[in-house]
Structure formats: structure tokens, C-alpha cells
Design an enzyme around this catalytic site. Structure first.
Site, short mmCIF file in Angstrom:
data_model
loop_
_atom_site.label_atom_id
_atom_site.label_comp_id
_atom_site.label_asym_id
_atom_site.label_seq_id
_atom_site.Cartn_x
_atom_site.Cartn_y
_atom_site.Cartn_z
N ASP A 1 -10.26 3.41 1.46
CA ASP A 1 -10.73 2.82 2.87
C ASP A 1 -11.44 3.67 3.74
O ASP A 1 -12.33 3.68 4.47
CB ASP A 1 -9.63 2.49 3.44
CG ASP A 1 -9.06 1.13 2.83
OD1 ASP A 1 -9.63 0.31 2.30
OD2 ASP A 1 -7.78 1.03 2.79
N LYS B 1 0.54 -1.34 -0.02
CA LYS B 1 -0.15 0.02 -0.01
C LYS B 1 0.94 1.28 -0.10
O LYS B 1 0.32 2.28 -0.40
CB LYS B 1 -0.72 -0.14 1.10
CG LYS B 1 -2.22 -0.80 1.05
CD LYS B 1 -3.13 -0.87 2.28
CE LYS B 1 -4.69 -1.03 1.83
NZ LYS B 1 -5.32 -1.01 2.73
#
Ligand code: ATR
Length: 284
Positions: free
Chosen positions: A106, A70
Site C-alpha cells: 500500500d 490484514k
């Protein structure tokens, strides 16, 4: 049907074999009649660069990124959206106007799911976030920039809570506290969010804080989605609190990624049903 016109979407992670995203994404793509297929690729850090070059050469429309890539993915992109930069993690890469840009869905996914499932008034929420890792960073950023007046970060390692609280103080009033000492803050909170892994299968009887700190009138939210209703949420429900489970964040972060890639309405209910069916199939 897959034809010579079918385009690529996917997920890069390591491991990637446990991911429910292909089932959820392909069901949605089919329903949307979108000419794409979504695949999960298990890519080790050692070959991330080659994998990204491959996806670019194969003209993928975009892809999701999960642990452990990420942050490291950023060096292979042309740009990173502000939210992903502030969260420090990219979970969605989008090809647009000749450029590869990293996004993070997210935090927005969490917020959309919370708004959808609870009677939330963000401008009035005093929030306690349990945990100070990557998930707390995404949720904290989303809440802080959405106008929540106060965010308390309660973590086992106080130093990490301090750092996240300091980071979020650019957008809202914050404080950091040890998770073992956050009883008063939890009692006063309108929203308590668990971002730690405590309560996750197989240790399903554990709670990150004692359940009797919770009370009626609060919203208690848990990012853990296996089990669907954690011990924390069960206890919160018994106290009369409103509960919000982690499945919604998973669905909405995926839905937001699909919207970024295809710029079309996404069948969110279908995605939720597919994910629920897939997770309950796991336990059989
Ligand atoms: P993620 O990206 O899912 O947030 P992470 O970055 O590894 O994962 O963060 C995990 C979080 O869960 C941390 O806040 C961690 O606390 P520490 O910073 O003290 O490690 C918290 N956590 C994990 N296990 C825990 C436990 N048994 N009790 C309390 N907190 C725990």
C-alpha cells in the site's frame, strides 16, 4: 486459457464481493501471458486459518489480504517484511524459497503513483496527512522512510494522531494536531494527503478540511477513489493546486504485488484502464 498447469493467486477478505482486483489482475495476467488465475474469496475471521491452510496446500503462488485480515494473517506466515511489520498490516503474501512471507504494497504503491502523476521532490516536502488509521500508517511510513523532512498527522481523534506521529518520528520529524486546528500546517504544506473516508460516495459533497485552506503550488492527494475526483480535489483544482487521486494507489499496490509474485514487468496502464472502466460501470 486455463489448463492443468494454471496456478492460483487471489484475495482473502470479508466482504470480498465488491473487489475490483480480479478484473484488474486477470487482465494483467492475460496480457503478461502468465499462467495464473486470480480469484476473490470471502473468508470470515472464523475460517481464516483453514482458508490459509487450503491455499498453501493448493500451492497458490501468493494472495492479497484485505479487511479484516490484514493483521491477523501474520500468525499464519513464516515471516513478515520490515515495511509490513512497521505498518502493522500485510496486504500481500508471497511464497518464495519455501517460505510464506507477508508484505505491504500500500505504502510503496502510493508513493509510486504519487511520483508518476505529480512533480514531486520528496526531499523538500512538508506533508500533512489527514487521518491516523491504517491507510495513514501505510502512507506515513512510505513518505517518512522515503526522505520527507516533516510529516504532520492531523486527525479528529488527537490521541491516534499522537501515536502515529510518535511511531513515524523514528524516520523523520513529526507532529500531531487536531484536524480542526490544522489550518496553518495545511497552508504551509507542500503536500496534503487525505486518508480519511470523508468525501467517499455517497457523501460526496463533504471535505475533511475547509477547501479555502488550500492554495496554488501545493499537491493535494486523496486516497478516496469513489468518486474519482472528490470534493476536496475539485476545490484544490479550483485553487490552482496539483491534484492526485486515489485510483493510482489502488493500481500500483496491485502492480507491486504482481511484481513480487511473478518478478516480471506489469502492464500498469492496462490495469488502470480496467479499473477505471469497472468503477465507471458501477455508477450506471
Ligand atoms: P483506514 O484503514 O481506511 O485508514 P480507519 O483505520 O478506520 O480506516 O481510519 C479512518 C480514519 O478516518 C481515521 O483517522 C478517522 O478519524 P478518527 O481516528 O477520529 O476516527 C478518520 N475519519 C473517519 N470519518 C471521519 C470524519 N467524519 N471526520 C474526520 N475524520 C474521519
Amino acid at each position: 486459457m486455463i489448463t492443468s498447469q494454471t496456478g492460483g493467486l487471489g484475495l482473502l477478505g470479508h466482504p470480498a464481493g465488491h473487489s475490483k482486483s480480479p478484473e484488474m489482475m486477470n487482465a494483467a495476467l492475460q496480457m503478461m501471458d502468465a499462467p495464473y488465475v486470480y480469484l476473490a474469496f470471502d473468508v470470515t475471521p472464523a475460517v481464516l486459518k483453514q482458508a490459509v491452510e487450503g491455499l498453501k496446500a493448493l500451492k497458490f503462488k501468493g494472495w492479497n489480504v484485505t479487511i479484516p485480515h490484514k493483521t491477523s494473517i501474520m500468525e499464519y506466515l513464516d515471516g513478515v517484511a520490515e515495511s509490513a511489520r512497521e505498518i502493522g498490516a500485510v496486504n500481500t503474501v508471497v511464497y518464495q524459497d519455501g517460505k510464506w512471507t507477508g508484505h505491504n504494497t500500500d505504502g510503496t504503491g502510493y508513493l509510486r503513483s504519487l511520483k508518476e502523476e505529480t512533480s514531486l521532490d520528496l526531499s523538500k516536502q512538508r506533508v500533512v496527512i489527514l487521518g491516523a488509521g491504517g491507510a495513514a500508517r501505510a502512507v506515513g511510513y512510505a513518505l517518512a522512510t522515503a526522505g520527507v523532512p516533516k510529516v504532520t498527522i492531523a486527525n479528529r481523534t488527537l490521541d491516534k494522531a499522537d501515536r502515529l506521529a510518535e511511531h513515524l518520528s523514528r524516520w523523520t520529524s513529526t507532529e500531531a494536531i487536531a484536524i480542526s486546528d490544522c489550518q496553518d500546517e495545511v497552508r504551509e504544506a507542500d503536500l496534503v494527503v487525505n486518508t480519511t473516508s470523508v468525501g467517499m460516495f455517497p457523501r460526496i459533497n463533504e471535505t475533511p478540511i475547509p477547501a479555502d485552506w488550500l492554495h496554488h503550488g501545493q499537491i493535494v492527494s486523496d486516497l478516496v477513489y469513489n468518486p474519482r475526483e472528490t470534493a476536496l480535489l475539485q476545490a484544490a483544482k479550483l485553487k490552482g493546486a496539483q491534484i492526485h487521486c486515489g485510483l493510482g494507489m489502488l493500481v500500483y499496490q496491485a502492480a507491486t504485488a504482481l511484481e513480487l509474485w511473478l518478478d516480471k514487468p506489469v502492464p500498469i496502464q492496462l490495469m488502470k484502464q480496467v479499473l477505471e472502466a469497472s468503477l465507471s460501470g458501477n455508477k450506471k
